[in-house]
Design an enzyme around this catalytic site. Structure first.
Site, PDB file in Angstrom:
ATOM      1  N   GLU A  66      30.939  39.540  31.537  1.00  0.00           N
ATOM      2  CA  GLU A  66      31.807  38.971  32.573  1.00  0.00           C
ATOM      3  C   GLU A  66      32.752  37.890  32.054  1.00  0.00           C
ATOM      4  O   GLU A  66      32.626  36.706  32.429  1.00  0.00           O
ATOM      5  CB  GLU A  66      30.955  38.414  33.724  1.00  0.00           C
ATOM      6  CG  GLU A  66      30.085  39.469  34.372  1.00  0.00           C
ATOM      7  CD  GLU A  66      29.469  39.029  35.688  1.00  0.00           C
ATOM      8  OE1 GLU A  66      29.686  37.874  36.096  1.00  0.00           O
ATOM      9  OE2 GLU A  66      28.784  39.858  36.314  1.00  0.00           O
TER      10      GLU A  66
ATOM     11  N   GLU B 110      24.658  45.494  35.574  1.00  0.00           N
ATOM     12  CA  GLU B 110      23.953  44.481  36.369  1.00  0.00           C
ATOM     13  C   GLU B 110      24.137  44.809  37.836  1.00  0.00           C
ATOM     14  O   GLU B 110      25.228  45.211  38.259  1.00  0.00           O
ATOM     15  CB  GLU B 110      24.534  43.066  36.164  1.00  0.00           C
ATOM     16  CG  GLU B 110      23.976  42.298  35.014  1.00  0.00           C
ATOM     17  CD  GLU B 110      24.488  40.852  34.994  1.00  0.00           C
ATOM     18  OE1 GLU B 110      24.724  40.268  36.073  1.00  0.00           O
ATOM     19  OE2 GLU B 110      24.655  40.328  33.879  1.00  0.00           O
TER      20      GLU B 110
HETATM   21  C1  BGC Z   1      25.778  37.185  35.576  1.00  0.00           C
HETATM   22  C2  BGC Z   1      24.329  36.739  35.560  1.00  0.00           C
HETATM   23  C3  BGC Z   1      24.005  36.067  36.893  1.00  0.00           C
HETATM   24  C4  BGC Z   1      24.173  37.095  37.989  1.00  0.00           C
HETATM   25  C5  BGC Z   1      23.843  36.586  39.379  1.00  0.00           C
HETATM   26  C6  BGC Z   1      26.184  37.852  36.861  1.00  0.00           C
HETATM   27  O1  BGC Z   1      27.436  37.442  37.192  1.00  0.00           O
HETATM   28  O2  BGC Z   1      26.056  37.987  34.470  1.00  0.00           O
HETATM   29  O3  BGC Z   1      24.145  35.890  34.472  1.00  0.00           O
HETATM   30  O4  BGC Z   1      22.734  35.541  36.899  1.00  0.00           O
HETATM   31  O5  BGC Z   1      25.509  37.520  38.016  1.00  0.00           O
HETATM   32  O6  BGC Z   1      24.683  35.552  39.758  1.00  0.00           O
END
Ligand code: BGC
Length: 468
Positions: free
Chosen positions: A191, A379
């Site tokens: 990101e 993610e």
């Molecule tokens: C990030 C993580 C973060 C997650 C939840 C993502 O943007 O890569 O590090 O914990 O979102 O906020």
């Protein structure tokens, strides 16, 4: 810019109670045999041991000590203490049924100042971690950069200094040579928009620099490093599968008014197009947001070509979709988000909209790029208020969230979107950046005092869903 980045630091809640009891209409098999199922983490959020065995300080160590930057004054010097619990934590990955594990390398564990002499103890730690994964038949994924810039580099200007292109290339080369014999799946940046937006423009994340003047040079250096890192891994790692991970949210205009429609296009350029399009050879999306045209000032001869890299996959990190409208109060971007909590939609504990449709829409949007070979959802997850009852956490809302989003991914896949894997965020509760320990995203509950782990119901659901 601040309002625009609010979605990164606010909200979360829930849904459909029946489905949590197992009434879902898809199975793991529907995703196909070649679909990767994994769970993701990041070094700074879980490792702790920040001054152990030669690790140098990173920007988050310093930032967390500044008053008022992290909720409840939390810091990550111990966090989940994964540095000492990595063996049992990786065993938990297996217990949850996942066969792939994404972790990031802490740059300042490898090079304490960010450059110079290699810290062999840092290399040894990641070697042990990788070997533990392999011993359990878990495929390791490395993220090279997940926001924890060595403080030594920040002191020299950090991501604003073009020298970072060399620093990053050397660091990536060291990692490729040390780990590339066993690790084939690589994510170059996590990101990058959050680094440029929150770290250097609004100052809500480390290193806490707050100036619109930082935004474009930082974006350009990140985009260059995204491609440079890809080249390094390609040159040094046989059979590598290389990607980069982009935060993305499907953007809706608040109304059909042309001003709102244009605001939505600007938000889309910033949130979804800014890092993928240069990699695809399309340049920066100044067509939708003319301010981005000024980035030319920071580009050297040959950069346009160097920004391009033929990634094997693009990592999509999607949590929510957004609604934006035009605003005269937000200079430069001229837009603001209409917060989910004002829109009467389900939200998580972060105040983020729960929207499987948003996942579907963003997958379709990325699939429309000709140059993207494969997509990995690198993610996706949710924070909720978890309560421990005995030795259990009945987080039905989180399970429901996962089911809704997986259903949306499957729908897109069945319509031809080439999505090849899913990495849940995240293995266990951890240091959630500016939220500290207040936001829990884990499939495993962590008691930060005792370091006890409890598999939440959502984790149990995954383990039954993923059972062969
Ligand atoms: C990030 C993580 C973060 C997650 C939840 C993502 O943007 O890569 O590090 O914990 O979102 O906020």
């Amino acid at each position: 810019m601040e309002g625009f980045f609010l979605q990164y630091v606010t909200n979360f809640p829930a849904f459909n109670v029946e489905s949590v009891t197992g009434d879902i209409h898809f199975s793991k098999e529907d995703f196909g045999d070649d679909f990767s199922w994994g769970v993701a983490t990041a070094a700074y959020q879980i490792e702790g041991a920040v001054d152990k065995d030669g690790r140098g300080p990173c920007v988050w160590d310093k930032f967390a000590r500044l008053k008022g930057k992290i909720k409840n004054g939390d810091n990550a010097s111990i966090s989940c203490d994964f540095y000492h619990h990595y063996e049992s934590d990786i065993e938990l990955v297996r217990t949850l049924g996942f066969k792939e594990f994404r972790f990031s390398i802490s740059w300042s564990r490898i090079l304490s100042q960010g450059f110079g002499e290699v810290n062999e103890a840092g290399i040894a730690f990641y070697n042990k971690l990788i070997d533990k994964c392999l011993s359990l038949d878990i495929v390791p994924w490395i993220t090279l950069y997940h926001w924890d810039l060595p403080q030594g580099l920040e002191d020299l200007g950090g991501w604003k200094n073009r020298k970072i292109l060399e620093w990053f290339e050397s660091y990536a080369t060291i990692c490729a040579k040390a780990f590339g014999d066993r690790v084939k799946k690589w994510i170059i940046l996590n990101e990058p928009m959050a680094v440029a937006g929150l770290g250097y423009t609004t100052g809500l994340h480390a290193p806490g620099r707050k100036s619109i003047g930082n935004f474009l040079p930082v974006v350009h250096h990140l985009a260059m490093c995204q491609a440079i890192g890809g080249e390094v891994i390609r040159r040094n790692v046989a059979d590598a599968y290389i990607g980069t991970a982009i935060s993305c949210s499907y953007v809706h205009a608040a109304s059909a008014d042309l001003k709102d429609v244009r605001a939505a296009k600007r938000a889309d350029a910033l949130m979804n197009r800014l890092f993928v399009e240069p990699a695809l050879g399309l340049g920066y999306p100044a067509d939708a947001f003319s301010f981005l045209g000024n980035i030319k000032k920071y580009m050297h001869a040959g950069d346009a070509e160097r920004l391009r890299f033929d990634f094997d996959f693009i990592g999509i990190q999607n949590y929510f979709s957004v609604v934006v409208k035009h605003s005269y109060l937000a200079p430069v971007v001229w837009l603001k988000e209409v917060p989910a909590k004002l829109r009467n939609v389900p939200i998580t504990a972060m105040g983020w909209e729960v929207s499987g449709d948003g996942m579907y829409d963003i997958l379709k949007q990325f699939d429309a790029y000709e140059g993207i070979r494969e997509i990995i959802v690198s993610e996706n997850g949710a924070a909720y208020q978890d309560n421990v009852e005995g030795n259990a956490v009945h987080d039905f809302e989180r399970t429901s969230f996962y089911q809704e989003y997986l259903n949306a991914i499957l729908k897109a896949k069945n319509e031809g979107v080439n999505v090849k894997g899913y990495l849940a965020w995240t293995l266990m509760d951890n240091f959630e950046w500016a939220e500290g320990y207040a936001a829990r995203f884990g499939l495993v509950y962590v008691d930060f005092q005792s370091q006890k782990r409890i598999i939440k119901d959502s984790g149990k659901w995954f383990s039954s869903f993923l059972k062969d």
